[in-house]
Structure formats: structure tokens, C-alpha cells
Design an enzyme around this catalytic site. Structure first.
Site, mmCIF file in Angstrom:
data_model
loop_
_atom_site.group_PDB
_atom_site.id
_atom_site.type_symbol
_atom_site.label_atom_id
_atom_site.label_comp_id
_atom_site.label_asym_id
_atom_site.label_seq_id
_atom_site.Cartn_x
_atom_site.Cartn_y
_atom_site.Cartn_z
ATOM 1 N N CYS A 177 11.434 32.353 -17.690
ATOM 2 C CA CYS A 177 11.224 33.792 -17.504
ATOM 3 C C CYS A 177 10.643 34.426 -18.774
ATOM 4 C CB CYS A 177 12.527 34.433 -17.023
ATOM 5 S SG CYS A 177 12.208 35.920 -16.075
ATOM 6 N N HIS A 236 15.198 31.374 -13.266
ATOM 7 C CA HIS A 236 16.361 31.128 -14.137
ATOM 8 C C HIS A 236 17.115 29.867 -13.714
ATOM 9 C CE1 HIS A 236 16.684 34.843 -16.608
ATOM 10 N NE2 HIS A 236 15.865 35.291 -15.673
ATOM 11 N N GLU A 254 19.034 28.106 -15.325
ATOM 12 C CA GLU A 254 20.353 27.983 -15.976
ATOM 13 C C GLU A 254 21.445 28.659 -15.154
ATOM 14 O OE1 GLU A 254 18.142 30.163 -16.638
ATOM 15 O OE2 GLU A 254 19.035 32.034 -17.355
ATOM 16 N N ILE A 313 14.382 37.084 -11.585
ATOM 17 C CA ILE A 313 14.884 38.390 -12.021
ATOM 18 C C ILE A 313 13.783 39.100 -12.822
ATOM 19 C CG2 ILE A 313 16.671 39.611 -13.329
ATOM 20 C CD1 ILE A 313 18.420 37.054 -13.024
ATOM 21 N N ARG A 314 13.227 40.150 -12.241
ATOM 22 C CA ARG A 314 12.085 40.823 -12.877
ATOM 23 C C ARG A 314 11.125 39.771 -13.442
ATOM 24 N NH1 ARG A 314 11.754 45.984 -13.881
ATOM 25 N NH2 ARG A 314 10.940 45.796 -15.972
ATOM 26 N N ARG A 372 3.621 40.255 -16.757
ATOM 27 C CA ARG A 372 5.041 40.624 -16.772
ATOM 28 C C ARG A 372 5.414 41.438 -15.534
ATOM 29 N NH1 ARG A 372 6.277 44.230 -20.873
ATOM 30 N NH2 ARG A 372 8.467 43.772 -20.509
ATOM 31 N N GLY A 387 15.324 36.975 -20.634
ATOM 32 C CA GLY A 387 15.795 38.160 -21.348
ATOM 33 C C GLY A 387 14.694 39.183 -21.314
ATOM 34 N N GLU A 388 14.330 39.687 -22.449
ATOM 35 C CA GLU A 388 13.264 40.692 -22.528
ATOM 36 C C GLU A 388 12.253 40.224 -23.571
ATOM 37 O OE1 GLU A 388 12.478 43.333 -20.613
ATOM 38 O OE2 GLU A 388 10.767 43.132 -21.949
ATOM 39 N N SER A 389 11.070 39.850 -23.085
ATOM 40 C CA SER A 389 10.109 39.210 -23.985
ATOM 41 C C SER A 389 9.610 40.140 -25.085
ATOM 42 C CB SER A 389 8.939 38.650 -23.180
ATOM 43 O OG SER A 389 8.275 39.684 -22.484
HETATM 44 N N1 GLN Z 1 10.826 41.199 -17.414
HETATM 45 C C1 GLN Z 1 11.217 40.414 -18.550
HETATM 46 C C2 GLN Z 1 10.141 40.409 -19.620
HETATM 47 O O1 GLN Z 1 9.107 40.924 -19.454
HETATM 48 C C3 GLN Z 1 11.554 39.006 -18.162
HETATM 49 C C4 GLN Z 1 12.759 38.994 -17.244
HETATM 50 C C5 GLN Z 1 13.642 37.812 -17.414
HETATM 51 O O2 GLN Z 1 13.562 37.059 -18.378
HETATM 52 N N2 GLN Z 1 14.555 37.680 -16.490
HETATM 53 O O3 GLN Z 1 10.345 39.855 -20.670
#
Ligand code: GLN
Length: 190
Positions: A78, A172, A174, A136-137, A107, A46-48
Site C-alpha cells: 500500500c 494489506h 499483513e 484500504i484507501r 494514490r 500507512g500514509e505515504s
Molecule cells: N492512501 C495512503 C497513501 O497515499 C495509502 C493507504 C494505505 O497504506 N493503506 O499513502
């Protein structure tokens, strides 16, 4: 076994489905009361930065830090890996992490142009066929302490690491239809 999936933000549903498929009882963790019911925890992607903020505002940060310090098994993917690490590079200044595994994590460091990619990984302990991994990112593990086992790499970069009861993936697991890393978590780590 009750396995929590941190469900403040991010990709928690697919983790819960994988865990259920393997016979564990998934529990969405959004509160301190939820956390108290689980034996282990998955921290999803997700987004940390957002997760760090929501962990503080929900009052979960300190109780979760205590559970982790007490040896609760955890699987971070992630953004979840970023949260479990020792140090965040290129984080937001107010972003916090749990120091549950001795890795420094940068990150979004696999490159801005190509935000996402896929790779087939040879994973130590998962022998039959490579694990297809979706990034993913994704964060990059920049350094690992001597107690950390690196279970898979992309080039020279660690992307799957373990230290005692804590397993982390930069990708990921999952997504897709391969439960072997959740199985590894439930059978070898928990
Ligand atoms: N770029 C996200 C972060 O810094 C991590 C990306 C992800 O969980 N797919 O949290």
C-alpha cells in the site's frame, strides 16, 4: 535472517508478527543504524506523504535509496508500494519515491466513495487457494514497465507486482491470518 520493517509510521507490527511466524527475525527500522543491520526490508501501509517526510527528517531517505539501488530485497504494501515506485500520481508535490520498481502509482485511486474493499485474488505462484486481500484507501498501479511481472490483478489493474528483488502489493497482506505472501517474499524474492 534479519528482515527490517520500516517503523516510522503505519502498520508495521502485523508485518513483524508475520515475519516472526515464518522464522525470520524482524527488526523495527527507525534509524540509519537500524537499517545497516537488516538483509531485507518491508515498507508497510500507512500514509505515504507522512512516511516520505519522516524518511527525510530521520536521515533515512538517502541511505535507504542506496540500499535499494544496491539490490536489497524489499516488500512494499500500500503506502510502501507508493514509496517503492517510479512515479507517484496525485501525490503531494514534495513527496518522494525510490524508483525501485518500474511502476506509476496513483494514490487513493480506487474511488473516494468506497475507500476500502476486499477481494479474493488468484496469485501467480501461490496456487492452493485464492489470497483474500484487504484494500484500504489503496493506490492503483497505472502503468508497469516491461521488466515488471504482474502476479495478481483486480479487473485489469495490477495489485501485486514484482521486479527482481522488489515485491509490491496495493493491499494489506499483513492483515488476517494468511502468511503466504510474506512466505513468497522470504522464499522467492529475498
Ligand atoms: N492512501 C495512503 C497513501 O497515499 C495509502 C493507504 C494505505 O497504506 N493503506 O499513502
Amino acid at each position: 535472517m534479519k528482515v527490517g520493517v520500516l517503523a516510522l509510521q503505519g502498520a508495521s507490527a502485523q508485518h513483524a508478527a508475520m515475519l516472526a511466524r515464518l522464522g525470520a527475525q524482524p527488526v523495527a527500522v527507525r534509524s540509519v543504524a537500524d537499517l545497516a543491520t537488516v538483509d531485507a526490508l518491508v515498507l508497510p501501509g500507512g500514509e505515504s506523504t507522512t512516511m516520505s517526510m519522516l524518511l527525510e527528517s530521520s536521515g533515512l531517505f538517502e541511505p535507504l535509496a542506496e540500499r535499494l539501488a544496491g539490490g536489497m530485497p524489499a516488500f512494499g504494501t500500500c503506502a510502501g508500494m507508493i514509496l517503492l515506485g517510479h512515479e507517484i500520481l496525485d501525490g503531494r508535490s514534495d513527496q518522494r519515491c525510490f524508483d525501485a520498481i518500474d511502476i506509476s502509482v496513483r494514490r487513493n485511486a480506487f474511488g473516494r466513495q468506497v475507500d476500502s474493499f476486499e477481494a479474493d485474488l488468484a496469485v501467480a505462484g501461490v496456487e492452493a487457494a485464492p489470497v483474500h486481500a484487504v484494500f484500504i484507501r489503496a493506490p492503483v498501479v497505472e502503468s508497469v514497465g516491461e521488466d515488471v511481472d504482474v502476479l495478481a490483478t483486480v479487473g485489469r489493474r495490477p495489485v501485486l507486482c514484482r521486479q527482481g528483488p522488489v515485491l509490491v502489493a496495493a493491499f494489506h497482506p499483513e492483515l488476517g491470518d494468511d502468511p503466504r505472501l510474506h512466505e513468497l517474499f522470504l522464499e522467492e524474492v529475498v
